[in-house]
Design a protein around this motif. Structure first.
Motif, PDB file in Angstrom:
ATOM      1  N   ARG A   1      34.091 108.151  -2.349  1.00  0.00           N
ATOM      2  CA  ARG A   1      35.332 109.345  -2.700  1.00  0.00           C
ATOM      3  C   ARG A   1      36.584 109.005  -2.712  1.00  0.00           C
ATOM      4  NH1 ARG A   1      32.795 112.993   0.486  1.00  0.00           N
ATOM      5  NH2 ARG A   1      32.071 114.480  -1.394  1.00  0.00           N
TER       6      ARG A   1
ATOM      7  N   GLY B   1      25.070 100.331  -2.332  1.00  0.00           N
ATOM      8  CA  GLY B   1      23.793 101.602  -2.352  1.00  0.00           C
ATOM      9  C   GLY B   1      24.851 102.644  -1.962  1.00  0.00           C
ATOM     10  N   GLU B   2      26.471 102.869  -1.903  1.00  0.00           N
ATOM     11  CA  GLU B   2      26.907 103.761  -1.680  1.00  0.00           C
ATOM     12  C   GLU B   2      27.492 104.485  -2.376  1.00  0.00           C
ATOM     13  OE1 GLU B   2      27.491 103.374   3.543  1.00  0.00           O
ATOM     14  OE2 GLU B   2      29.098 102.764   2.721  1.00  0.00           O
ATOM     15  N   THR B   3      28.217 105.034  -1.991  1.00  0.00           N
ATOM     16  CA  THR B   3      29.357 106.129  -2.633  1.00  0.00           C
ATOM     17  C   THR B   3      31.052 105.809  -2.273  1.00  0.00           C
ATOM     18  OG1 THR B   3      27.455 107.551  -3.664  1.00  0.00           O
ATOM     19  CG2 THR B   3      29.629 107.982  -4.137  1.00  0.00           C
TER      20      THR B   3
ATOM     21  N   GLU C   1      28.482 109.103   2.174  1.00  0.00           N
ATOM     22  CA  GLU C   1      27.363 109.240   2.839  1.00  0.00           C
ATOM     23  C   GLU C   1      27.547 108.898   3.741  1.00  0.00           C
ATOM     24  OE1 GLU C   1      25.987 107.865  -1.314  1.00  0.00           O
ATOM     25  OE2 GLU C   1      27.777 106.880   0.229  1.00  0.00           O
TER      26      GLU C   1
ATOM     27  N   GLN D   1      25.783  94.929  -5.477  1.00  0.00           N
ATOM     28  CA  GLN D   1      27.073  94.888  -6.234  1.00  0.00           C
ATOM     29  C   GLN D   1      27.851  93.231  -5.703  1.00  0.00           C
ATOM     30  OE1 GLN D   1      28.958  98.485  -7.635  1.00  0.00           O
ATOM     31  NE2 GLN D   1      30.901  97.512  -7.887  1.00  0.00           N
TER      32      GLN D   1
ATOM     33  N   GLU E   1      34.253 110.184  -8.046  1.00  0.00           N
ATOM     34  CA  GLU E   1      34.210 109.435  -6.527  1.00  0.00           C
ATOM     35  C   GLU E   1      32.912 108.370  -7.652  1.00  0.00           C
ATOM     36  OE1 GLU E   1      30.341 111.952  -5.182  1.00  0.00           O
ATOM     37  OE2 GLU E   1      31.707 113.128  -4.103  1.00  0.00           O
ATOM     38  N   ARG E   2      32.707 107.021  -7.460  1.00  0.00           N
ATOM     39  CA  ARG E   2      31.843 105.864  -7.382  1.00  0.00           C
ATOM     40  C   ARG E   2      30.849 105.296  -6.797  1.00  0.00           C
ATOM     41  NH1 ARG E   2      34.096 107.206 -10.994  1.00  0.00           N
ATOM     42  NH2 ARG E   2      36.145 106.816 -12.717  1.00  0.00           N
ATOM     43  N   PRO E   3      29.758 104.960  -7.603  1.00  0.00           N
ATOM     44  CA  PRO E   3      28.766 104.477  -7.316  1.00  0.00           C
ATOM     45  C   PRO E   3      28.835 103.206  -6.713  1.00  0.00           C
ATOM     46  CG  PRO E   3      27.948 104.962  -9.467  1.00  0.00           C
ATOM     47  CD  PRO E   3      29.315 105.492  -8.897  1.00  0.00           C
ATOM     48  N   VAL E   4      28.418 102.480  -5.960  1.00  0.00           N
ATOM     49  CA  VAL E   4      28.026 100.991  -5.289  1.00  0.00           C
ATOM     50  C   VAL E   4      26.941 100.505  -5.549  1.00  0.00           C
ATOM     51  CG1 VAL E   4      28.538  99.696  -3.605  1.00  0.00           C
ATOM     52  CG2 VAL E   4      30.145 101.345  -3.737  1.00  0.00           C
ATOM     53  N   ARG E   5      25.810 100.106  -6.635  1.00  0.00           N
ATOM     54  CA  ARG E   5      24.624  99.276  -6.428  1.00  0.00           C
ATOM     55  C   ARG E   5      24.410  99.054  -5.702  1.00  0.00           C
ATOM     56  NH1 ARG E   5      27.470  96.854 -11.012  1.00  0.00           N
ATOM     57  NH2 ARG E   5      26.631  95.448 -10.537  1.00  0.00           N
ATOM     58  N   GLU E   6      23.052  99.229  -5.447  1.00  0.00           N
ATOM     59  CA  GLU E   6      22.454  97.681  -4.492  1.00  0.00           C
ATOM     60  C   GLU E   6      22.648  96.375  -4.417  1.00  0.00           C
ATOM     61  OE1 GLU E   6      20.551  97.953  -1.800  1.00  0.00           O
ATOM     62  OE2 GLU E   6      21.061 101.140  -1.476  1.00  0.00           O
TER      63      GLU E   6
END
Length: 284
Positions: free
Chosen positions: A251, A247-249, A269, A178, A171-176
């Motif tokens: 997968r 802000g999402e992640t 999410e 980004q 899983e890789r978070p996407v920063r707000e």
């Protein structure tokens, strides 16, 4: 007719000069979320100029990534940009992309397909430097409302997922922020930054660039399966299946076979809503 397939396919290729340096590469990698943790030796290969290597997906932004924009203004093509979607992307690298470089890029419309209610343009860009070919990039552009002209439907590149559990899932978070950072590599579409513009396009808020998800996914594959060695990547293709909101992640599921890795990307999410599909990384 806004799209004249014969005229578009017969047009001479457009030639442009590209130049990039280590700052362009570092900015691109940071826009993909590289640098976390900041002192990790693997991450330093994306962020520290003395150790830098270049993800092959950098080909999509080298020289500010203007090949797609130029292709949409080619002879025989007059389309409303509001009806245009980036449907898919493929990059083949002929050797590792240098950290600093100049190249000559030729771009042309290589195919126009008739999907009935839409047309699909395949825009090919080929870059070479003094030592020979560097990369070939194919962008598939979906133009709503421009089909029905009697052309070929084109090949189907849909892939069934392997009938087994993936060998790797990360899983890789996407920063707000980004999308705001990624757009500094050349894609200034306000869809990715301006809430009012995103609303007019039918989205509740700005969305992440598809090519940012594309680059994030390749980085995850390289780091997880290929020993963080970008030079092992031969080609990488995907179909953009859905949007991502900052802000999402992500997968990222990976199925490993000899010489290839098949990938599926979803948004955690939103109940694993599709993001990238029909995705394959070929490697040594």
């Amino acid at each position: 007719m806004p799209i004249d397939p014969d005229k578009a396919l017969a047009a001479d290729p457009r030639t442009t000069s590209l130049a990039w340096g280590h700052k362009d590469v570092q900015l691109y990698h940071l826009g993909l979320g590289a640098g976390v943790p900041a002192t990790d030796p693997v991450e330093l290969r994306y962020t520290l100029e003395s150790r830098l290597h270049v993800l092959p997906s950098f080909a999509t932004v080298a020289g500010a990534g203007m090949a797609v924009v130029g292709g949409l203004s080619a002879p025989g093509i007059e389309v409303d940009l509001a009806s245009v979607l980036h449907g898919g992307q493929a990059v083949t690298v002929h050797r590792p992309i240098p950290v600093e470089g100049t190249a000559t890029q030729t771009s042309a419309v290589r195919a126009v397909y008739d999907k009935g209610k839409a047309a699909v343009l395949v825009l090919r860009s080929e870059a070479s430097d003094a030592d020979g070919p560097l990369w070939t990039s194919d962008a598939s552009i979906f133009v709503r409302g421009e089909g029905g002209f009697g052309g070929e439907r084109g090949p189907s590149l849909r892939l069934a997922l392997p009938p087994r559990d993936p060998e790797f899932t990360v899983e890789r978070p996407v920063r707000e922020d980004q999308a705001l950072l990624y757009r500094l590599s050349g894609d200034w579409n306000p869809l990715h930054a301006d809430p009012e513009f995103a609303g007019l396009a039918g989205f509740p808020r700005p969305i992440l660039h598809g090519l940012c998800s594309y680059g994030m996914t390749l980085k995850a594959v390289v780091d997880t399966v290929l020993g963080a060695d970008v030079a092992r990547v031969l080609s990488y293709r995907t179909r953009f299946a859905g949007v991502v909101f900052p802000g999402e992640t992500l997968r990222i599921r990976m199925w490993q076979d000899p010489g290839r890795i098949q990938v599926e990307v979803t948004a955690v999410e939103r109940d694993d809503a599709p993001v990238l599909a029909d995705t394959v990384v070929a490697h040594t």
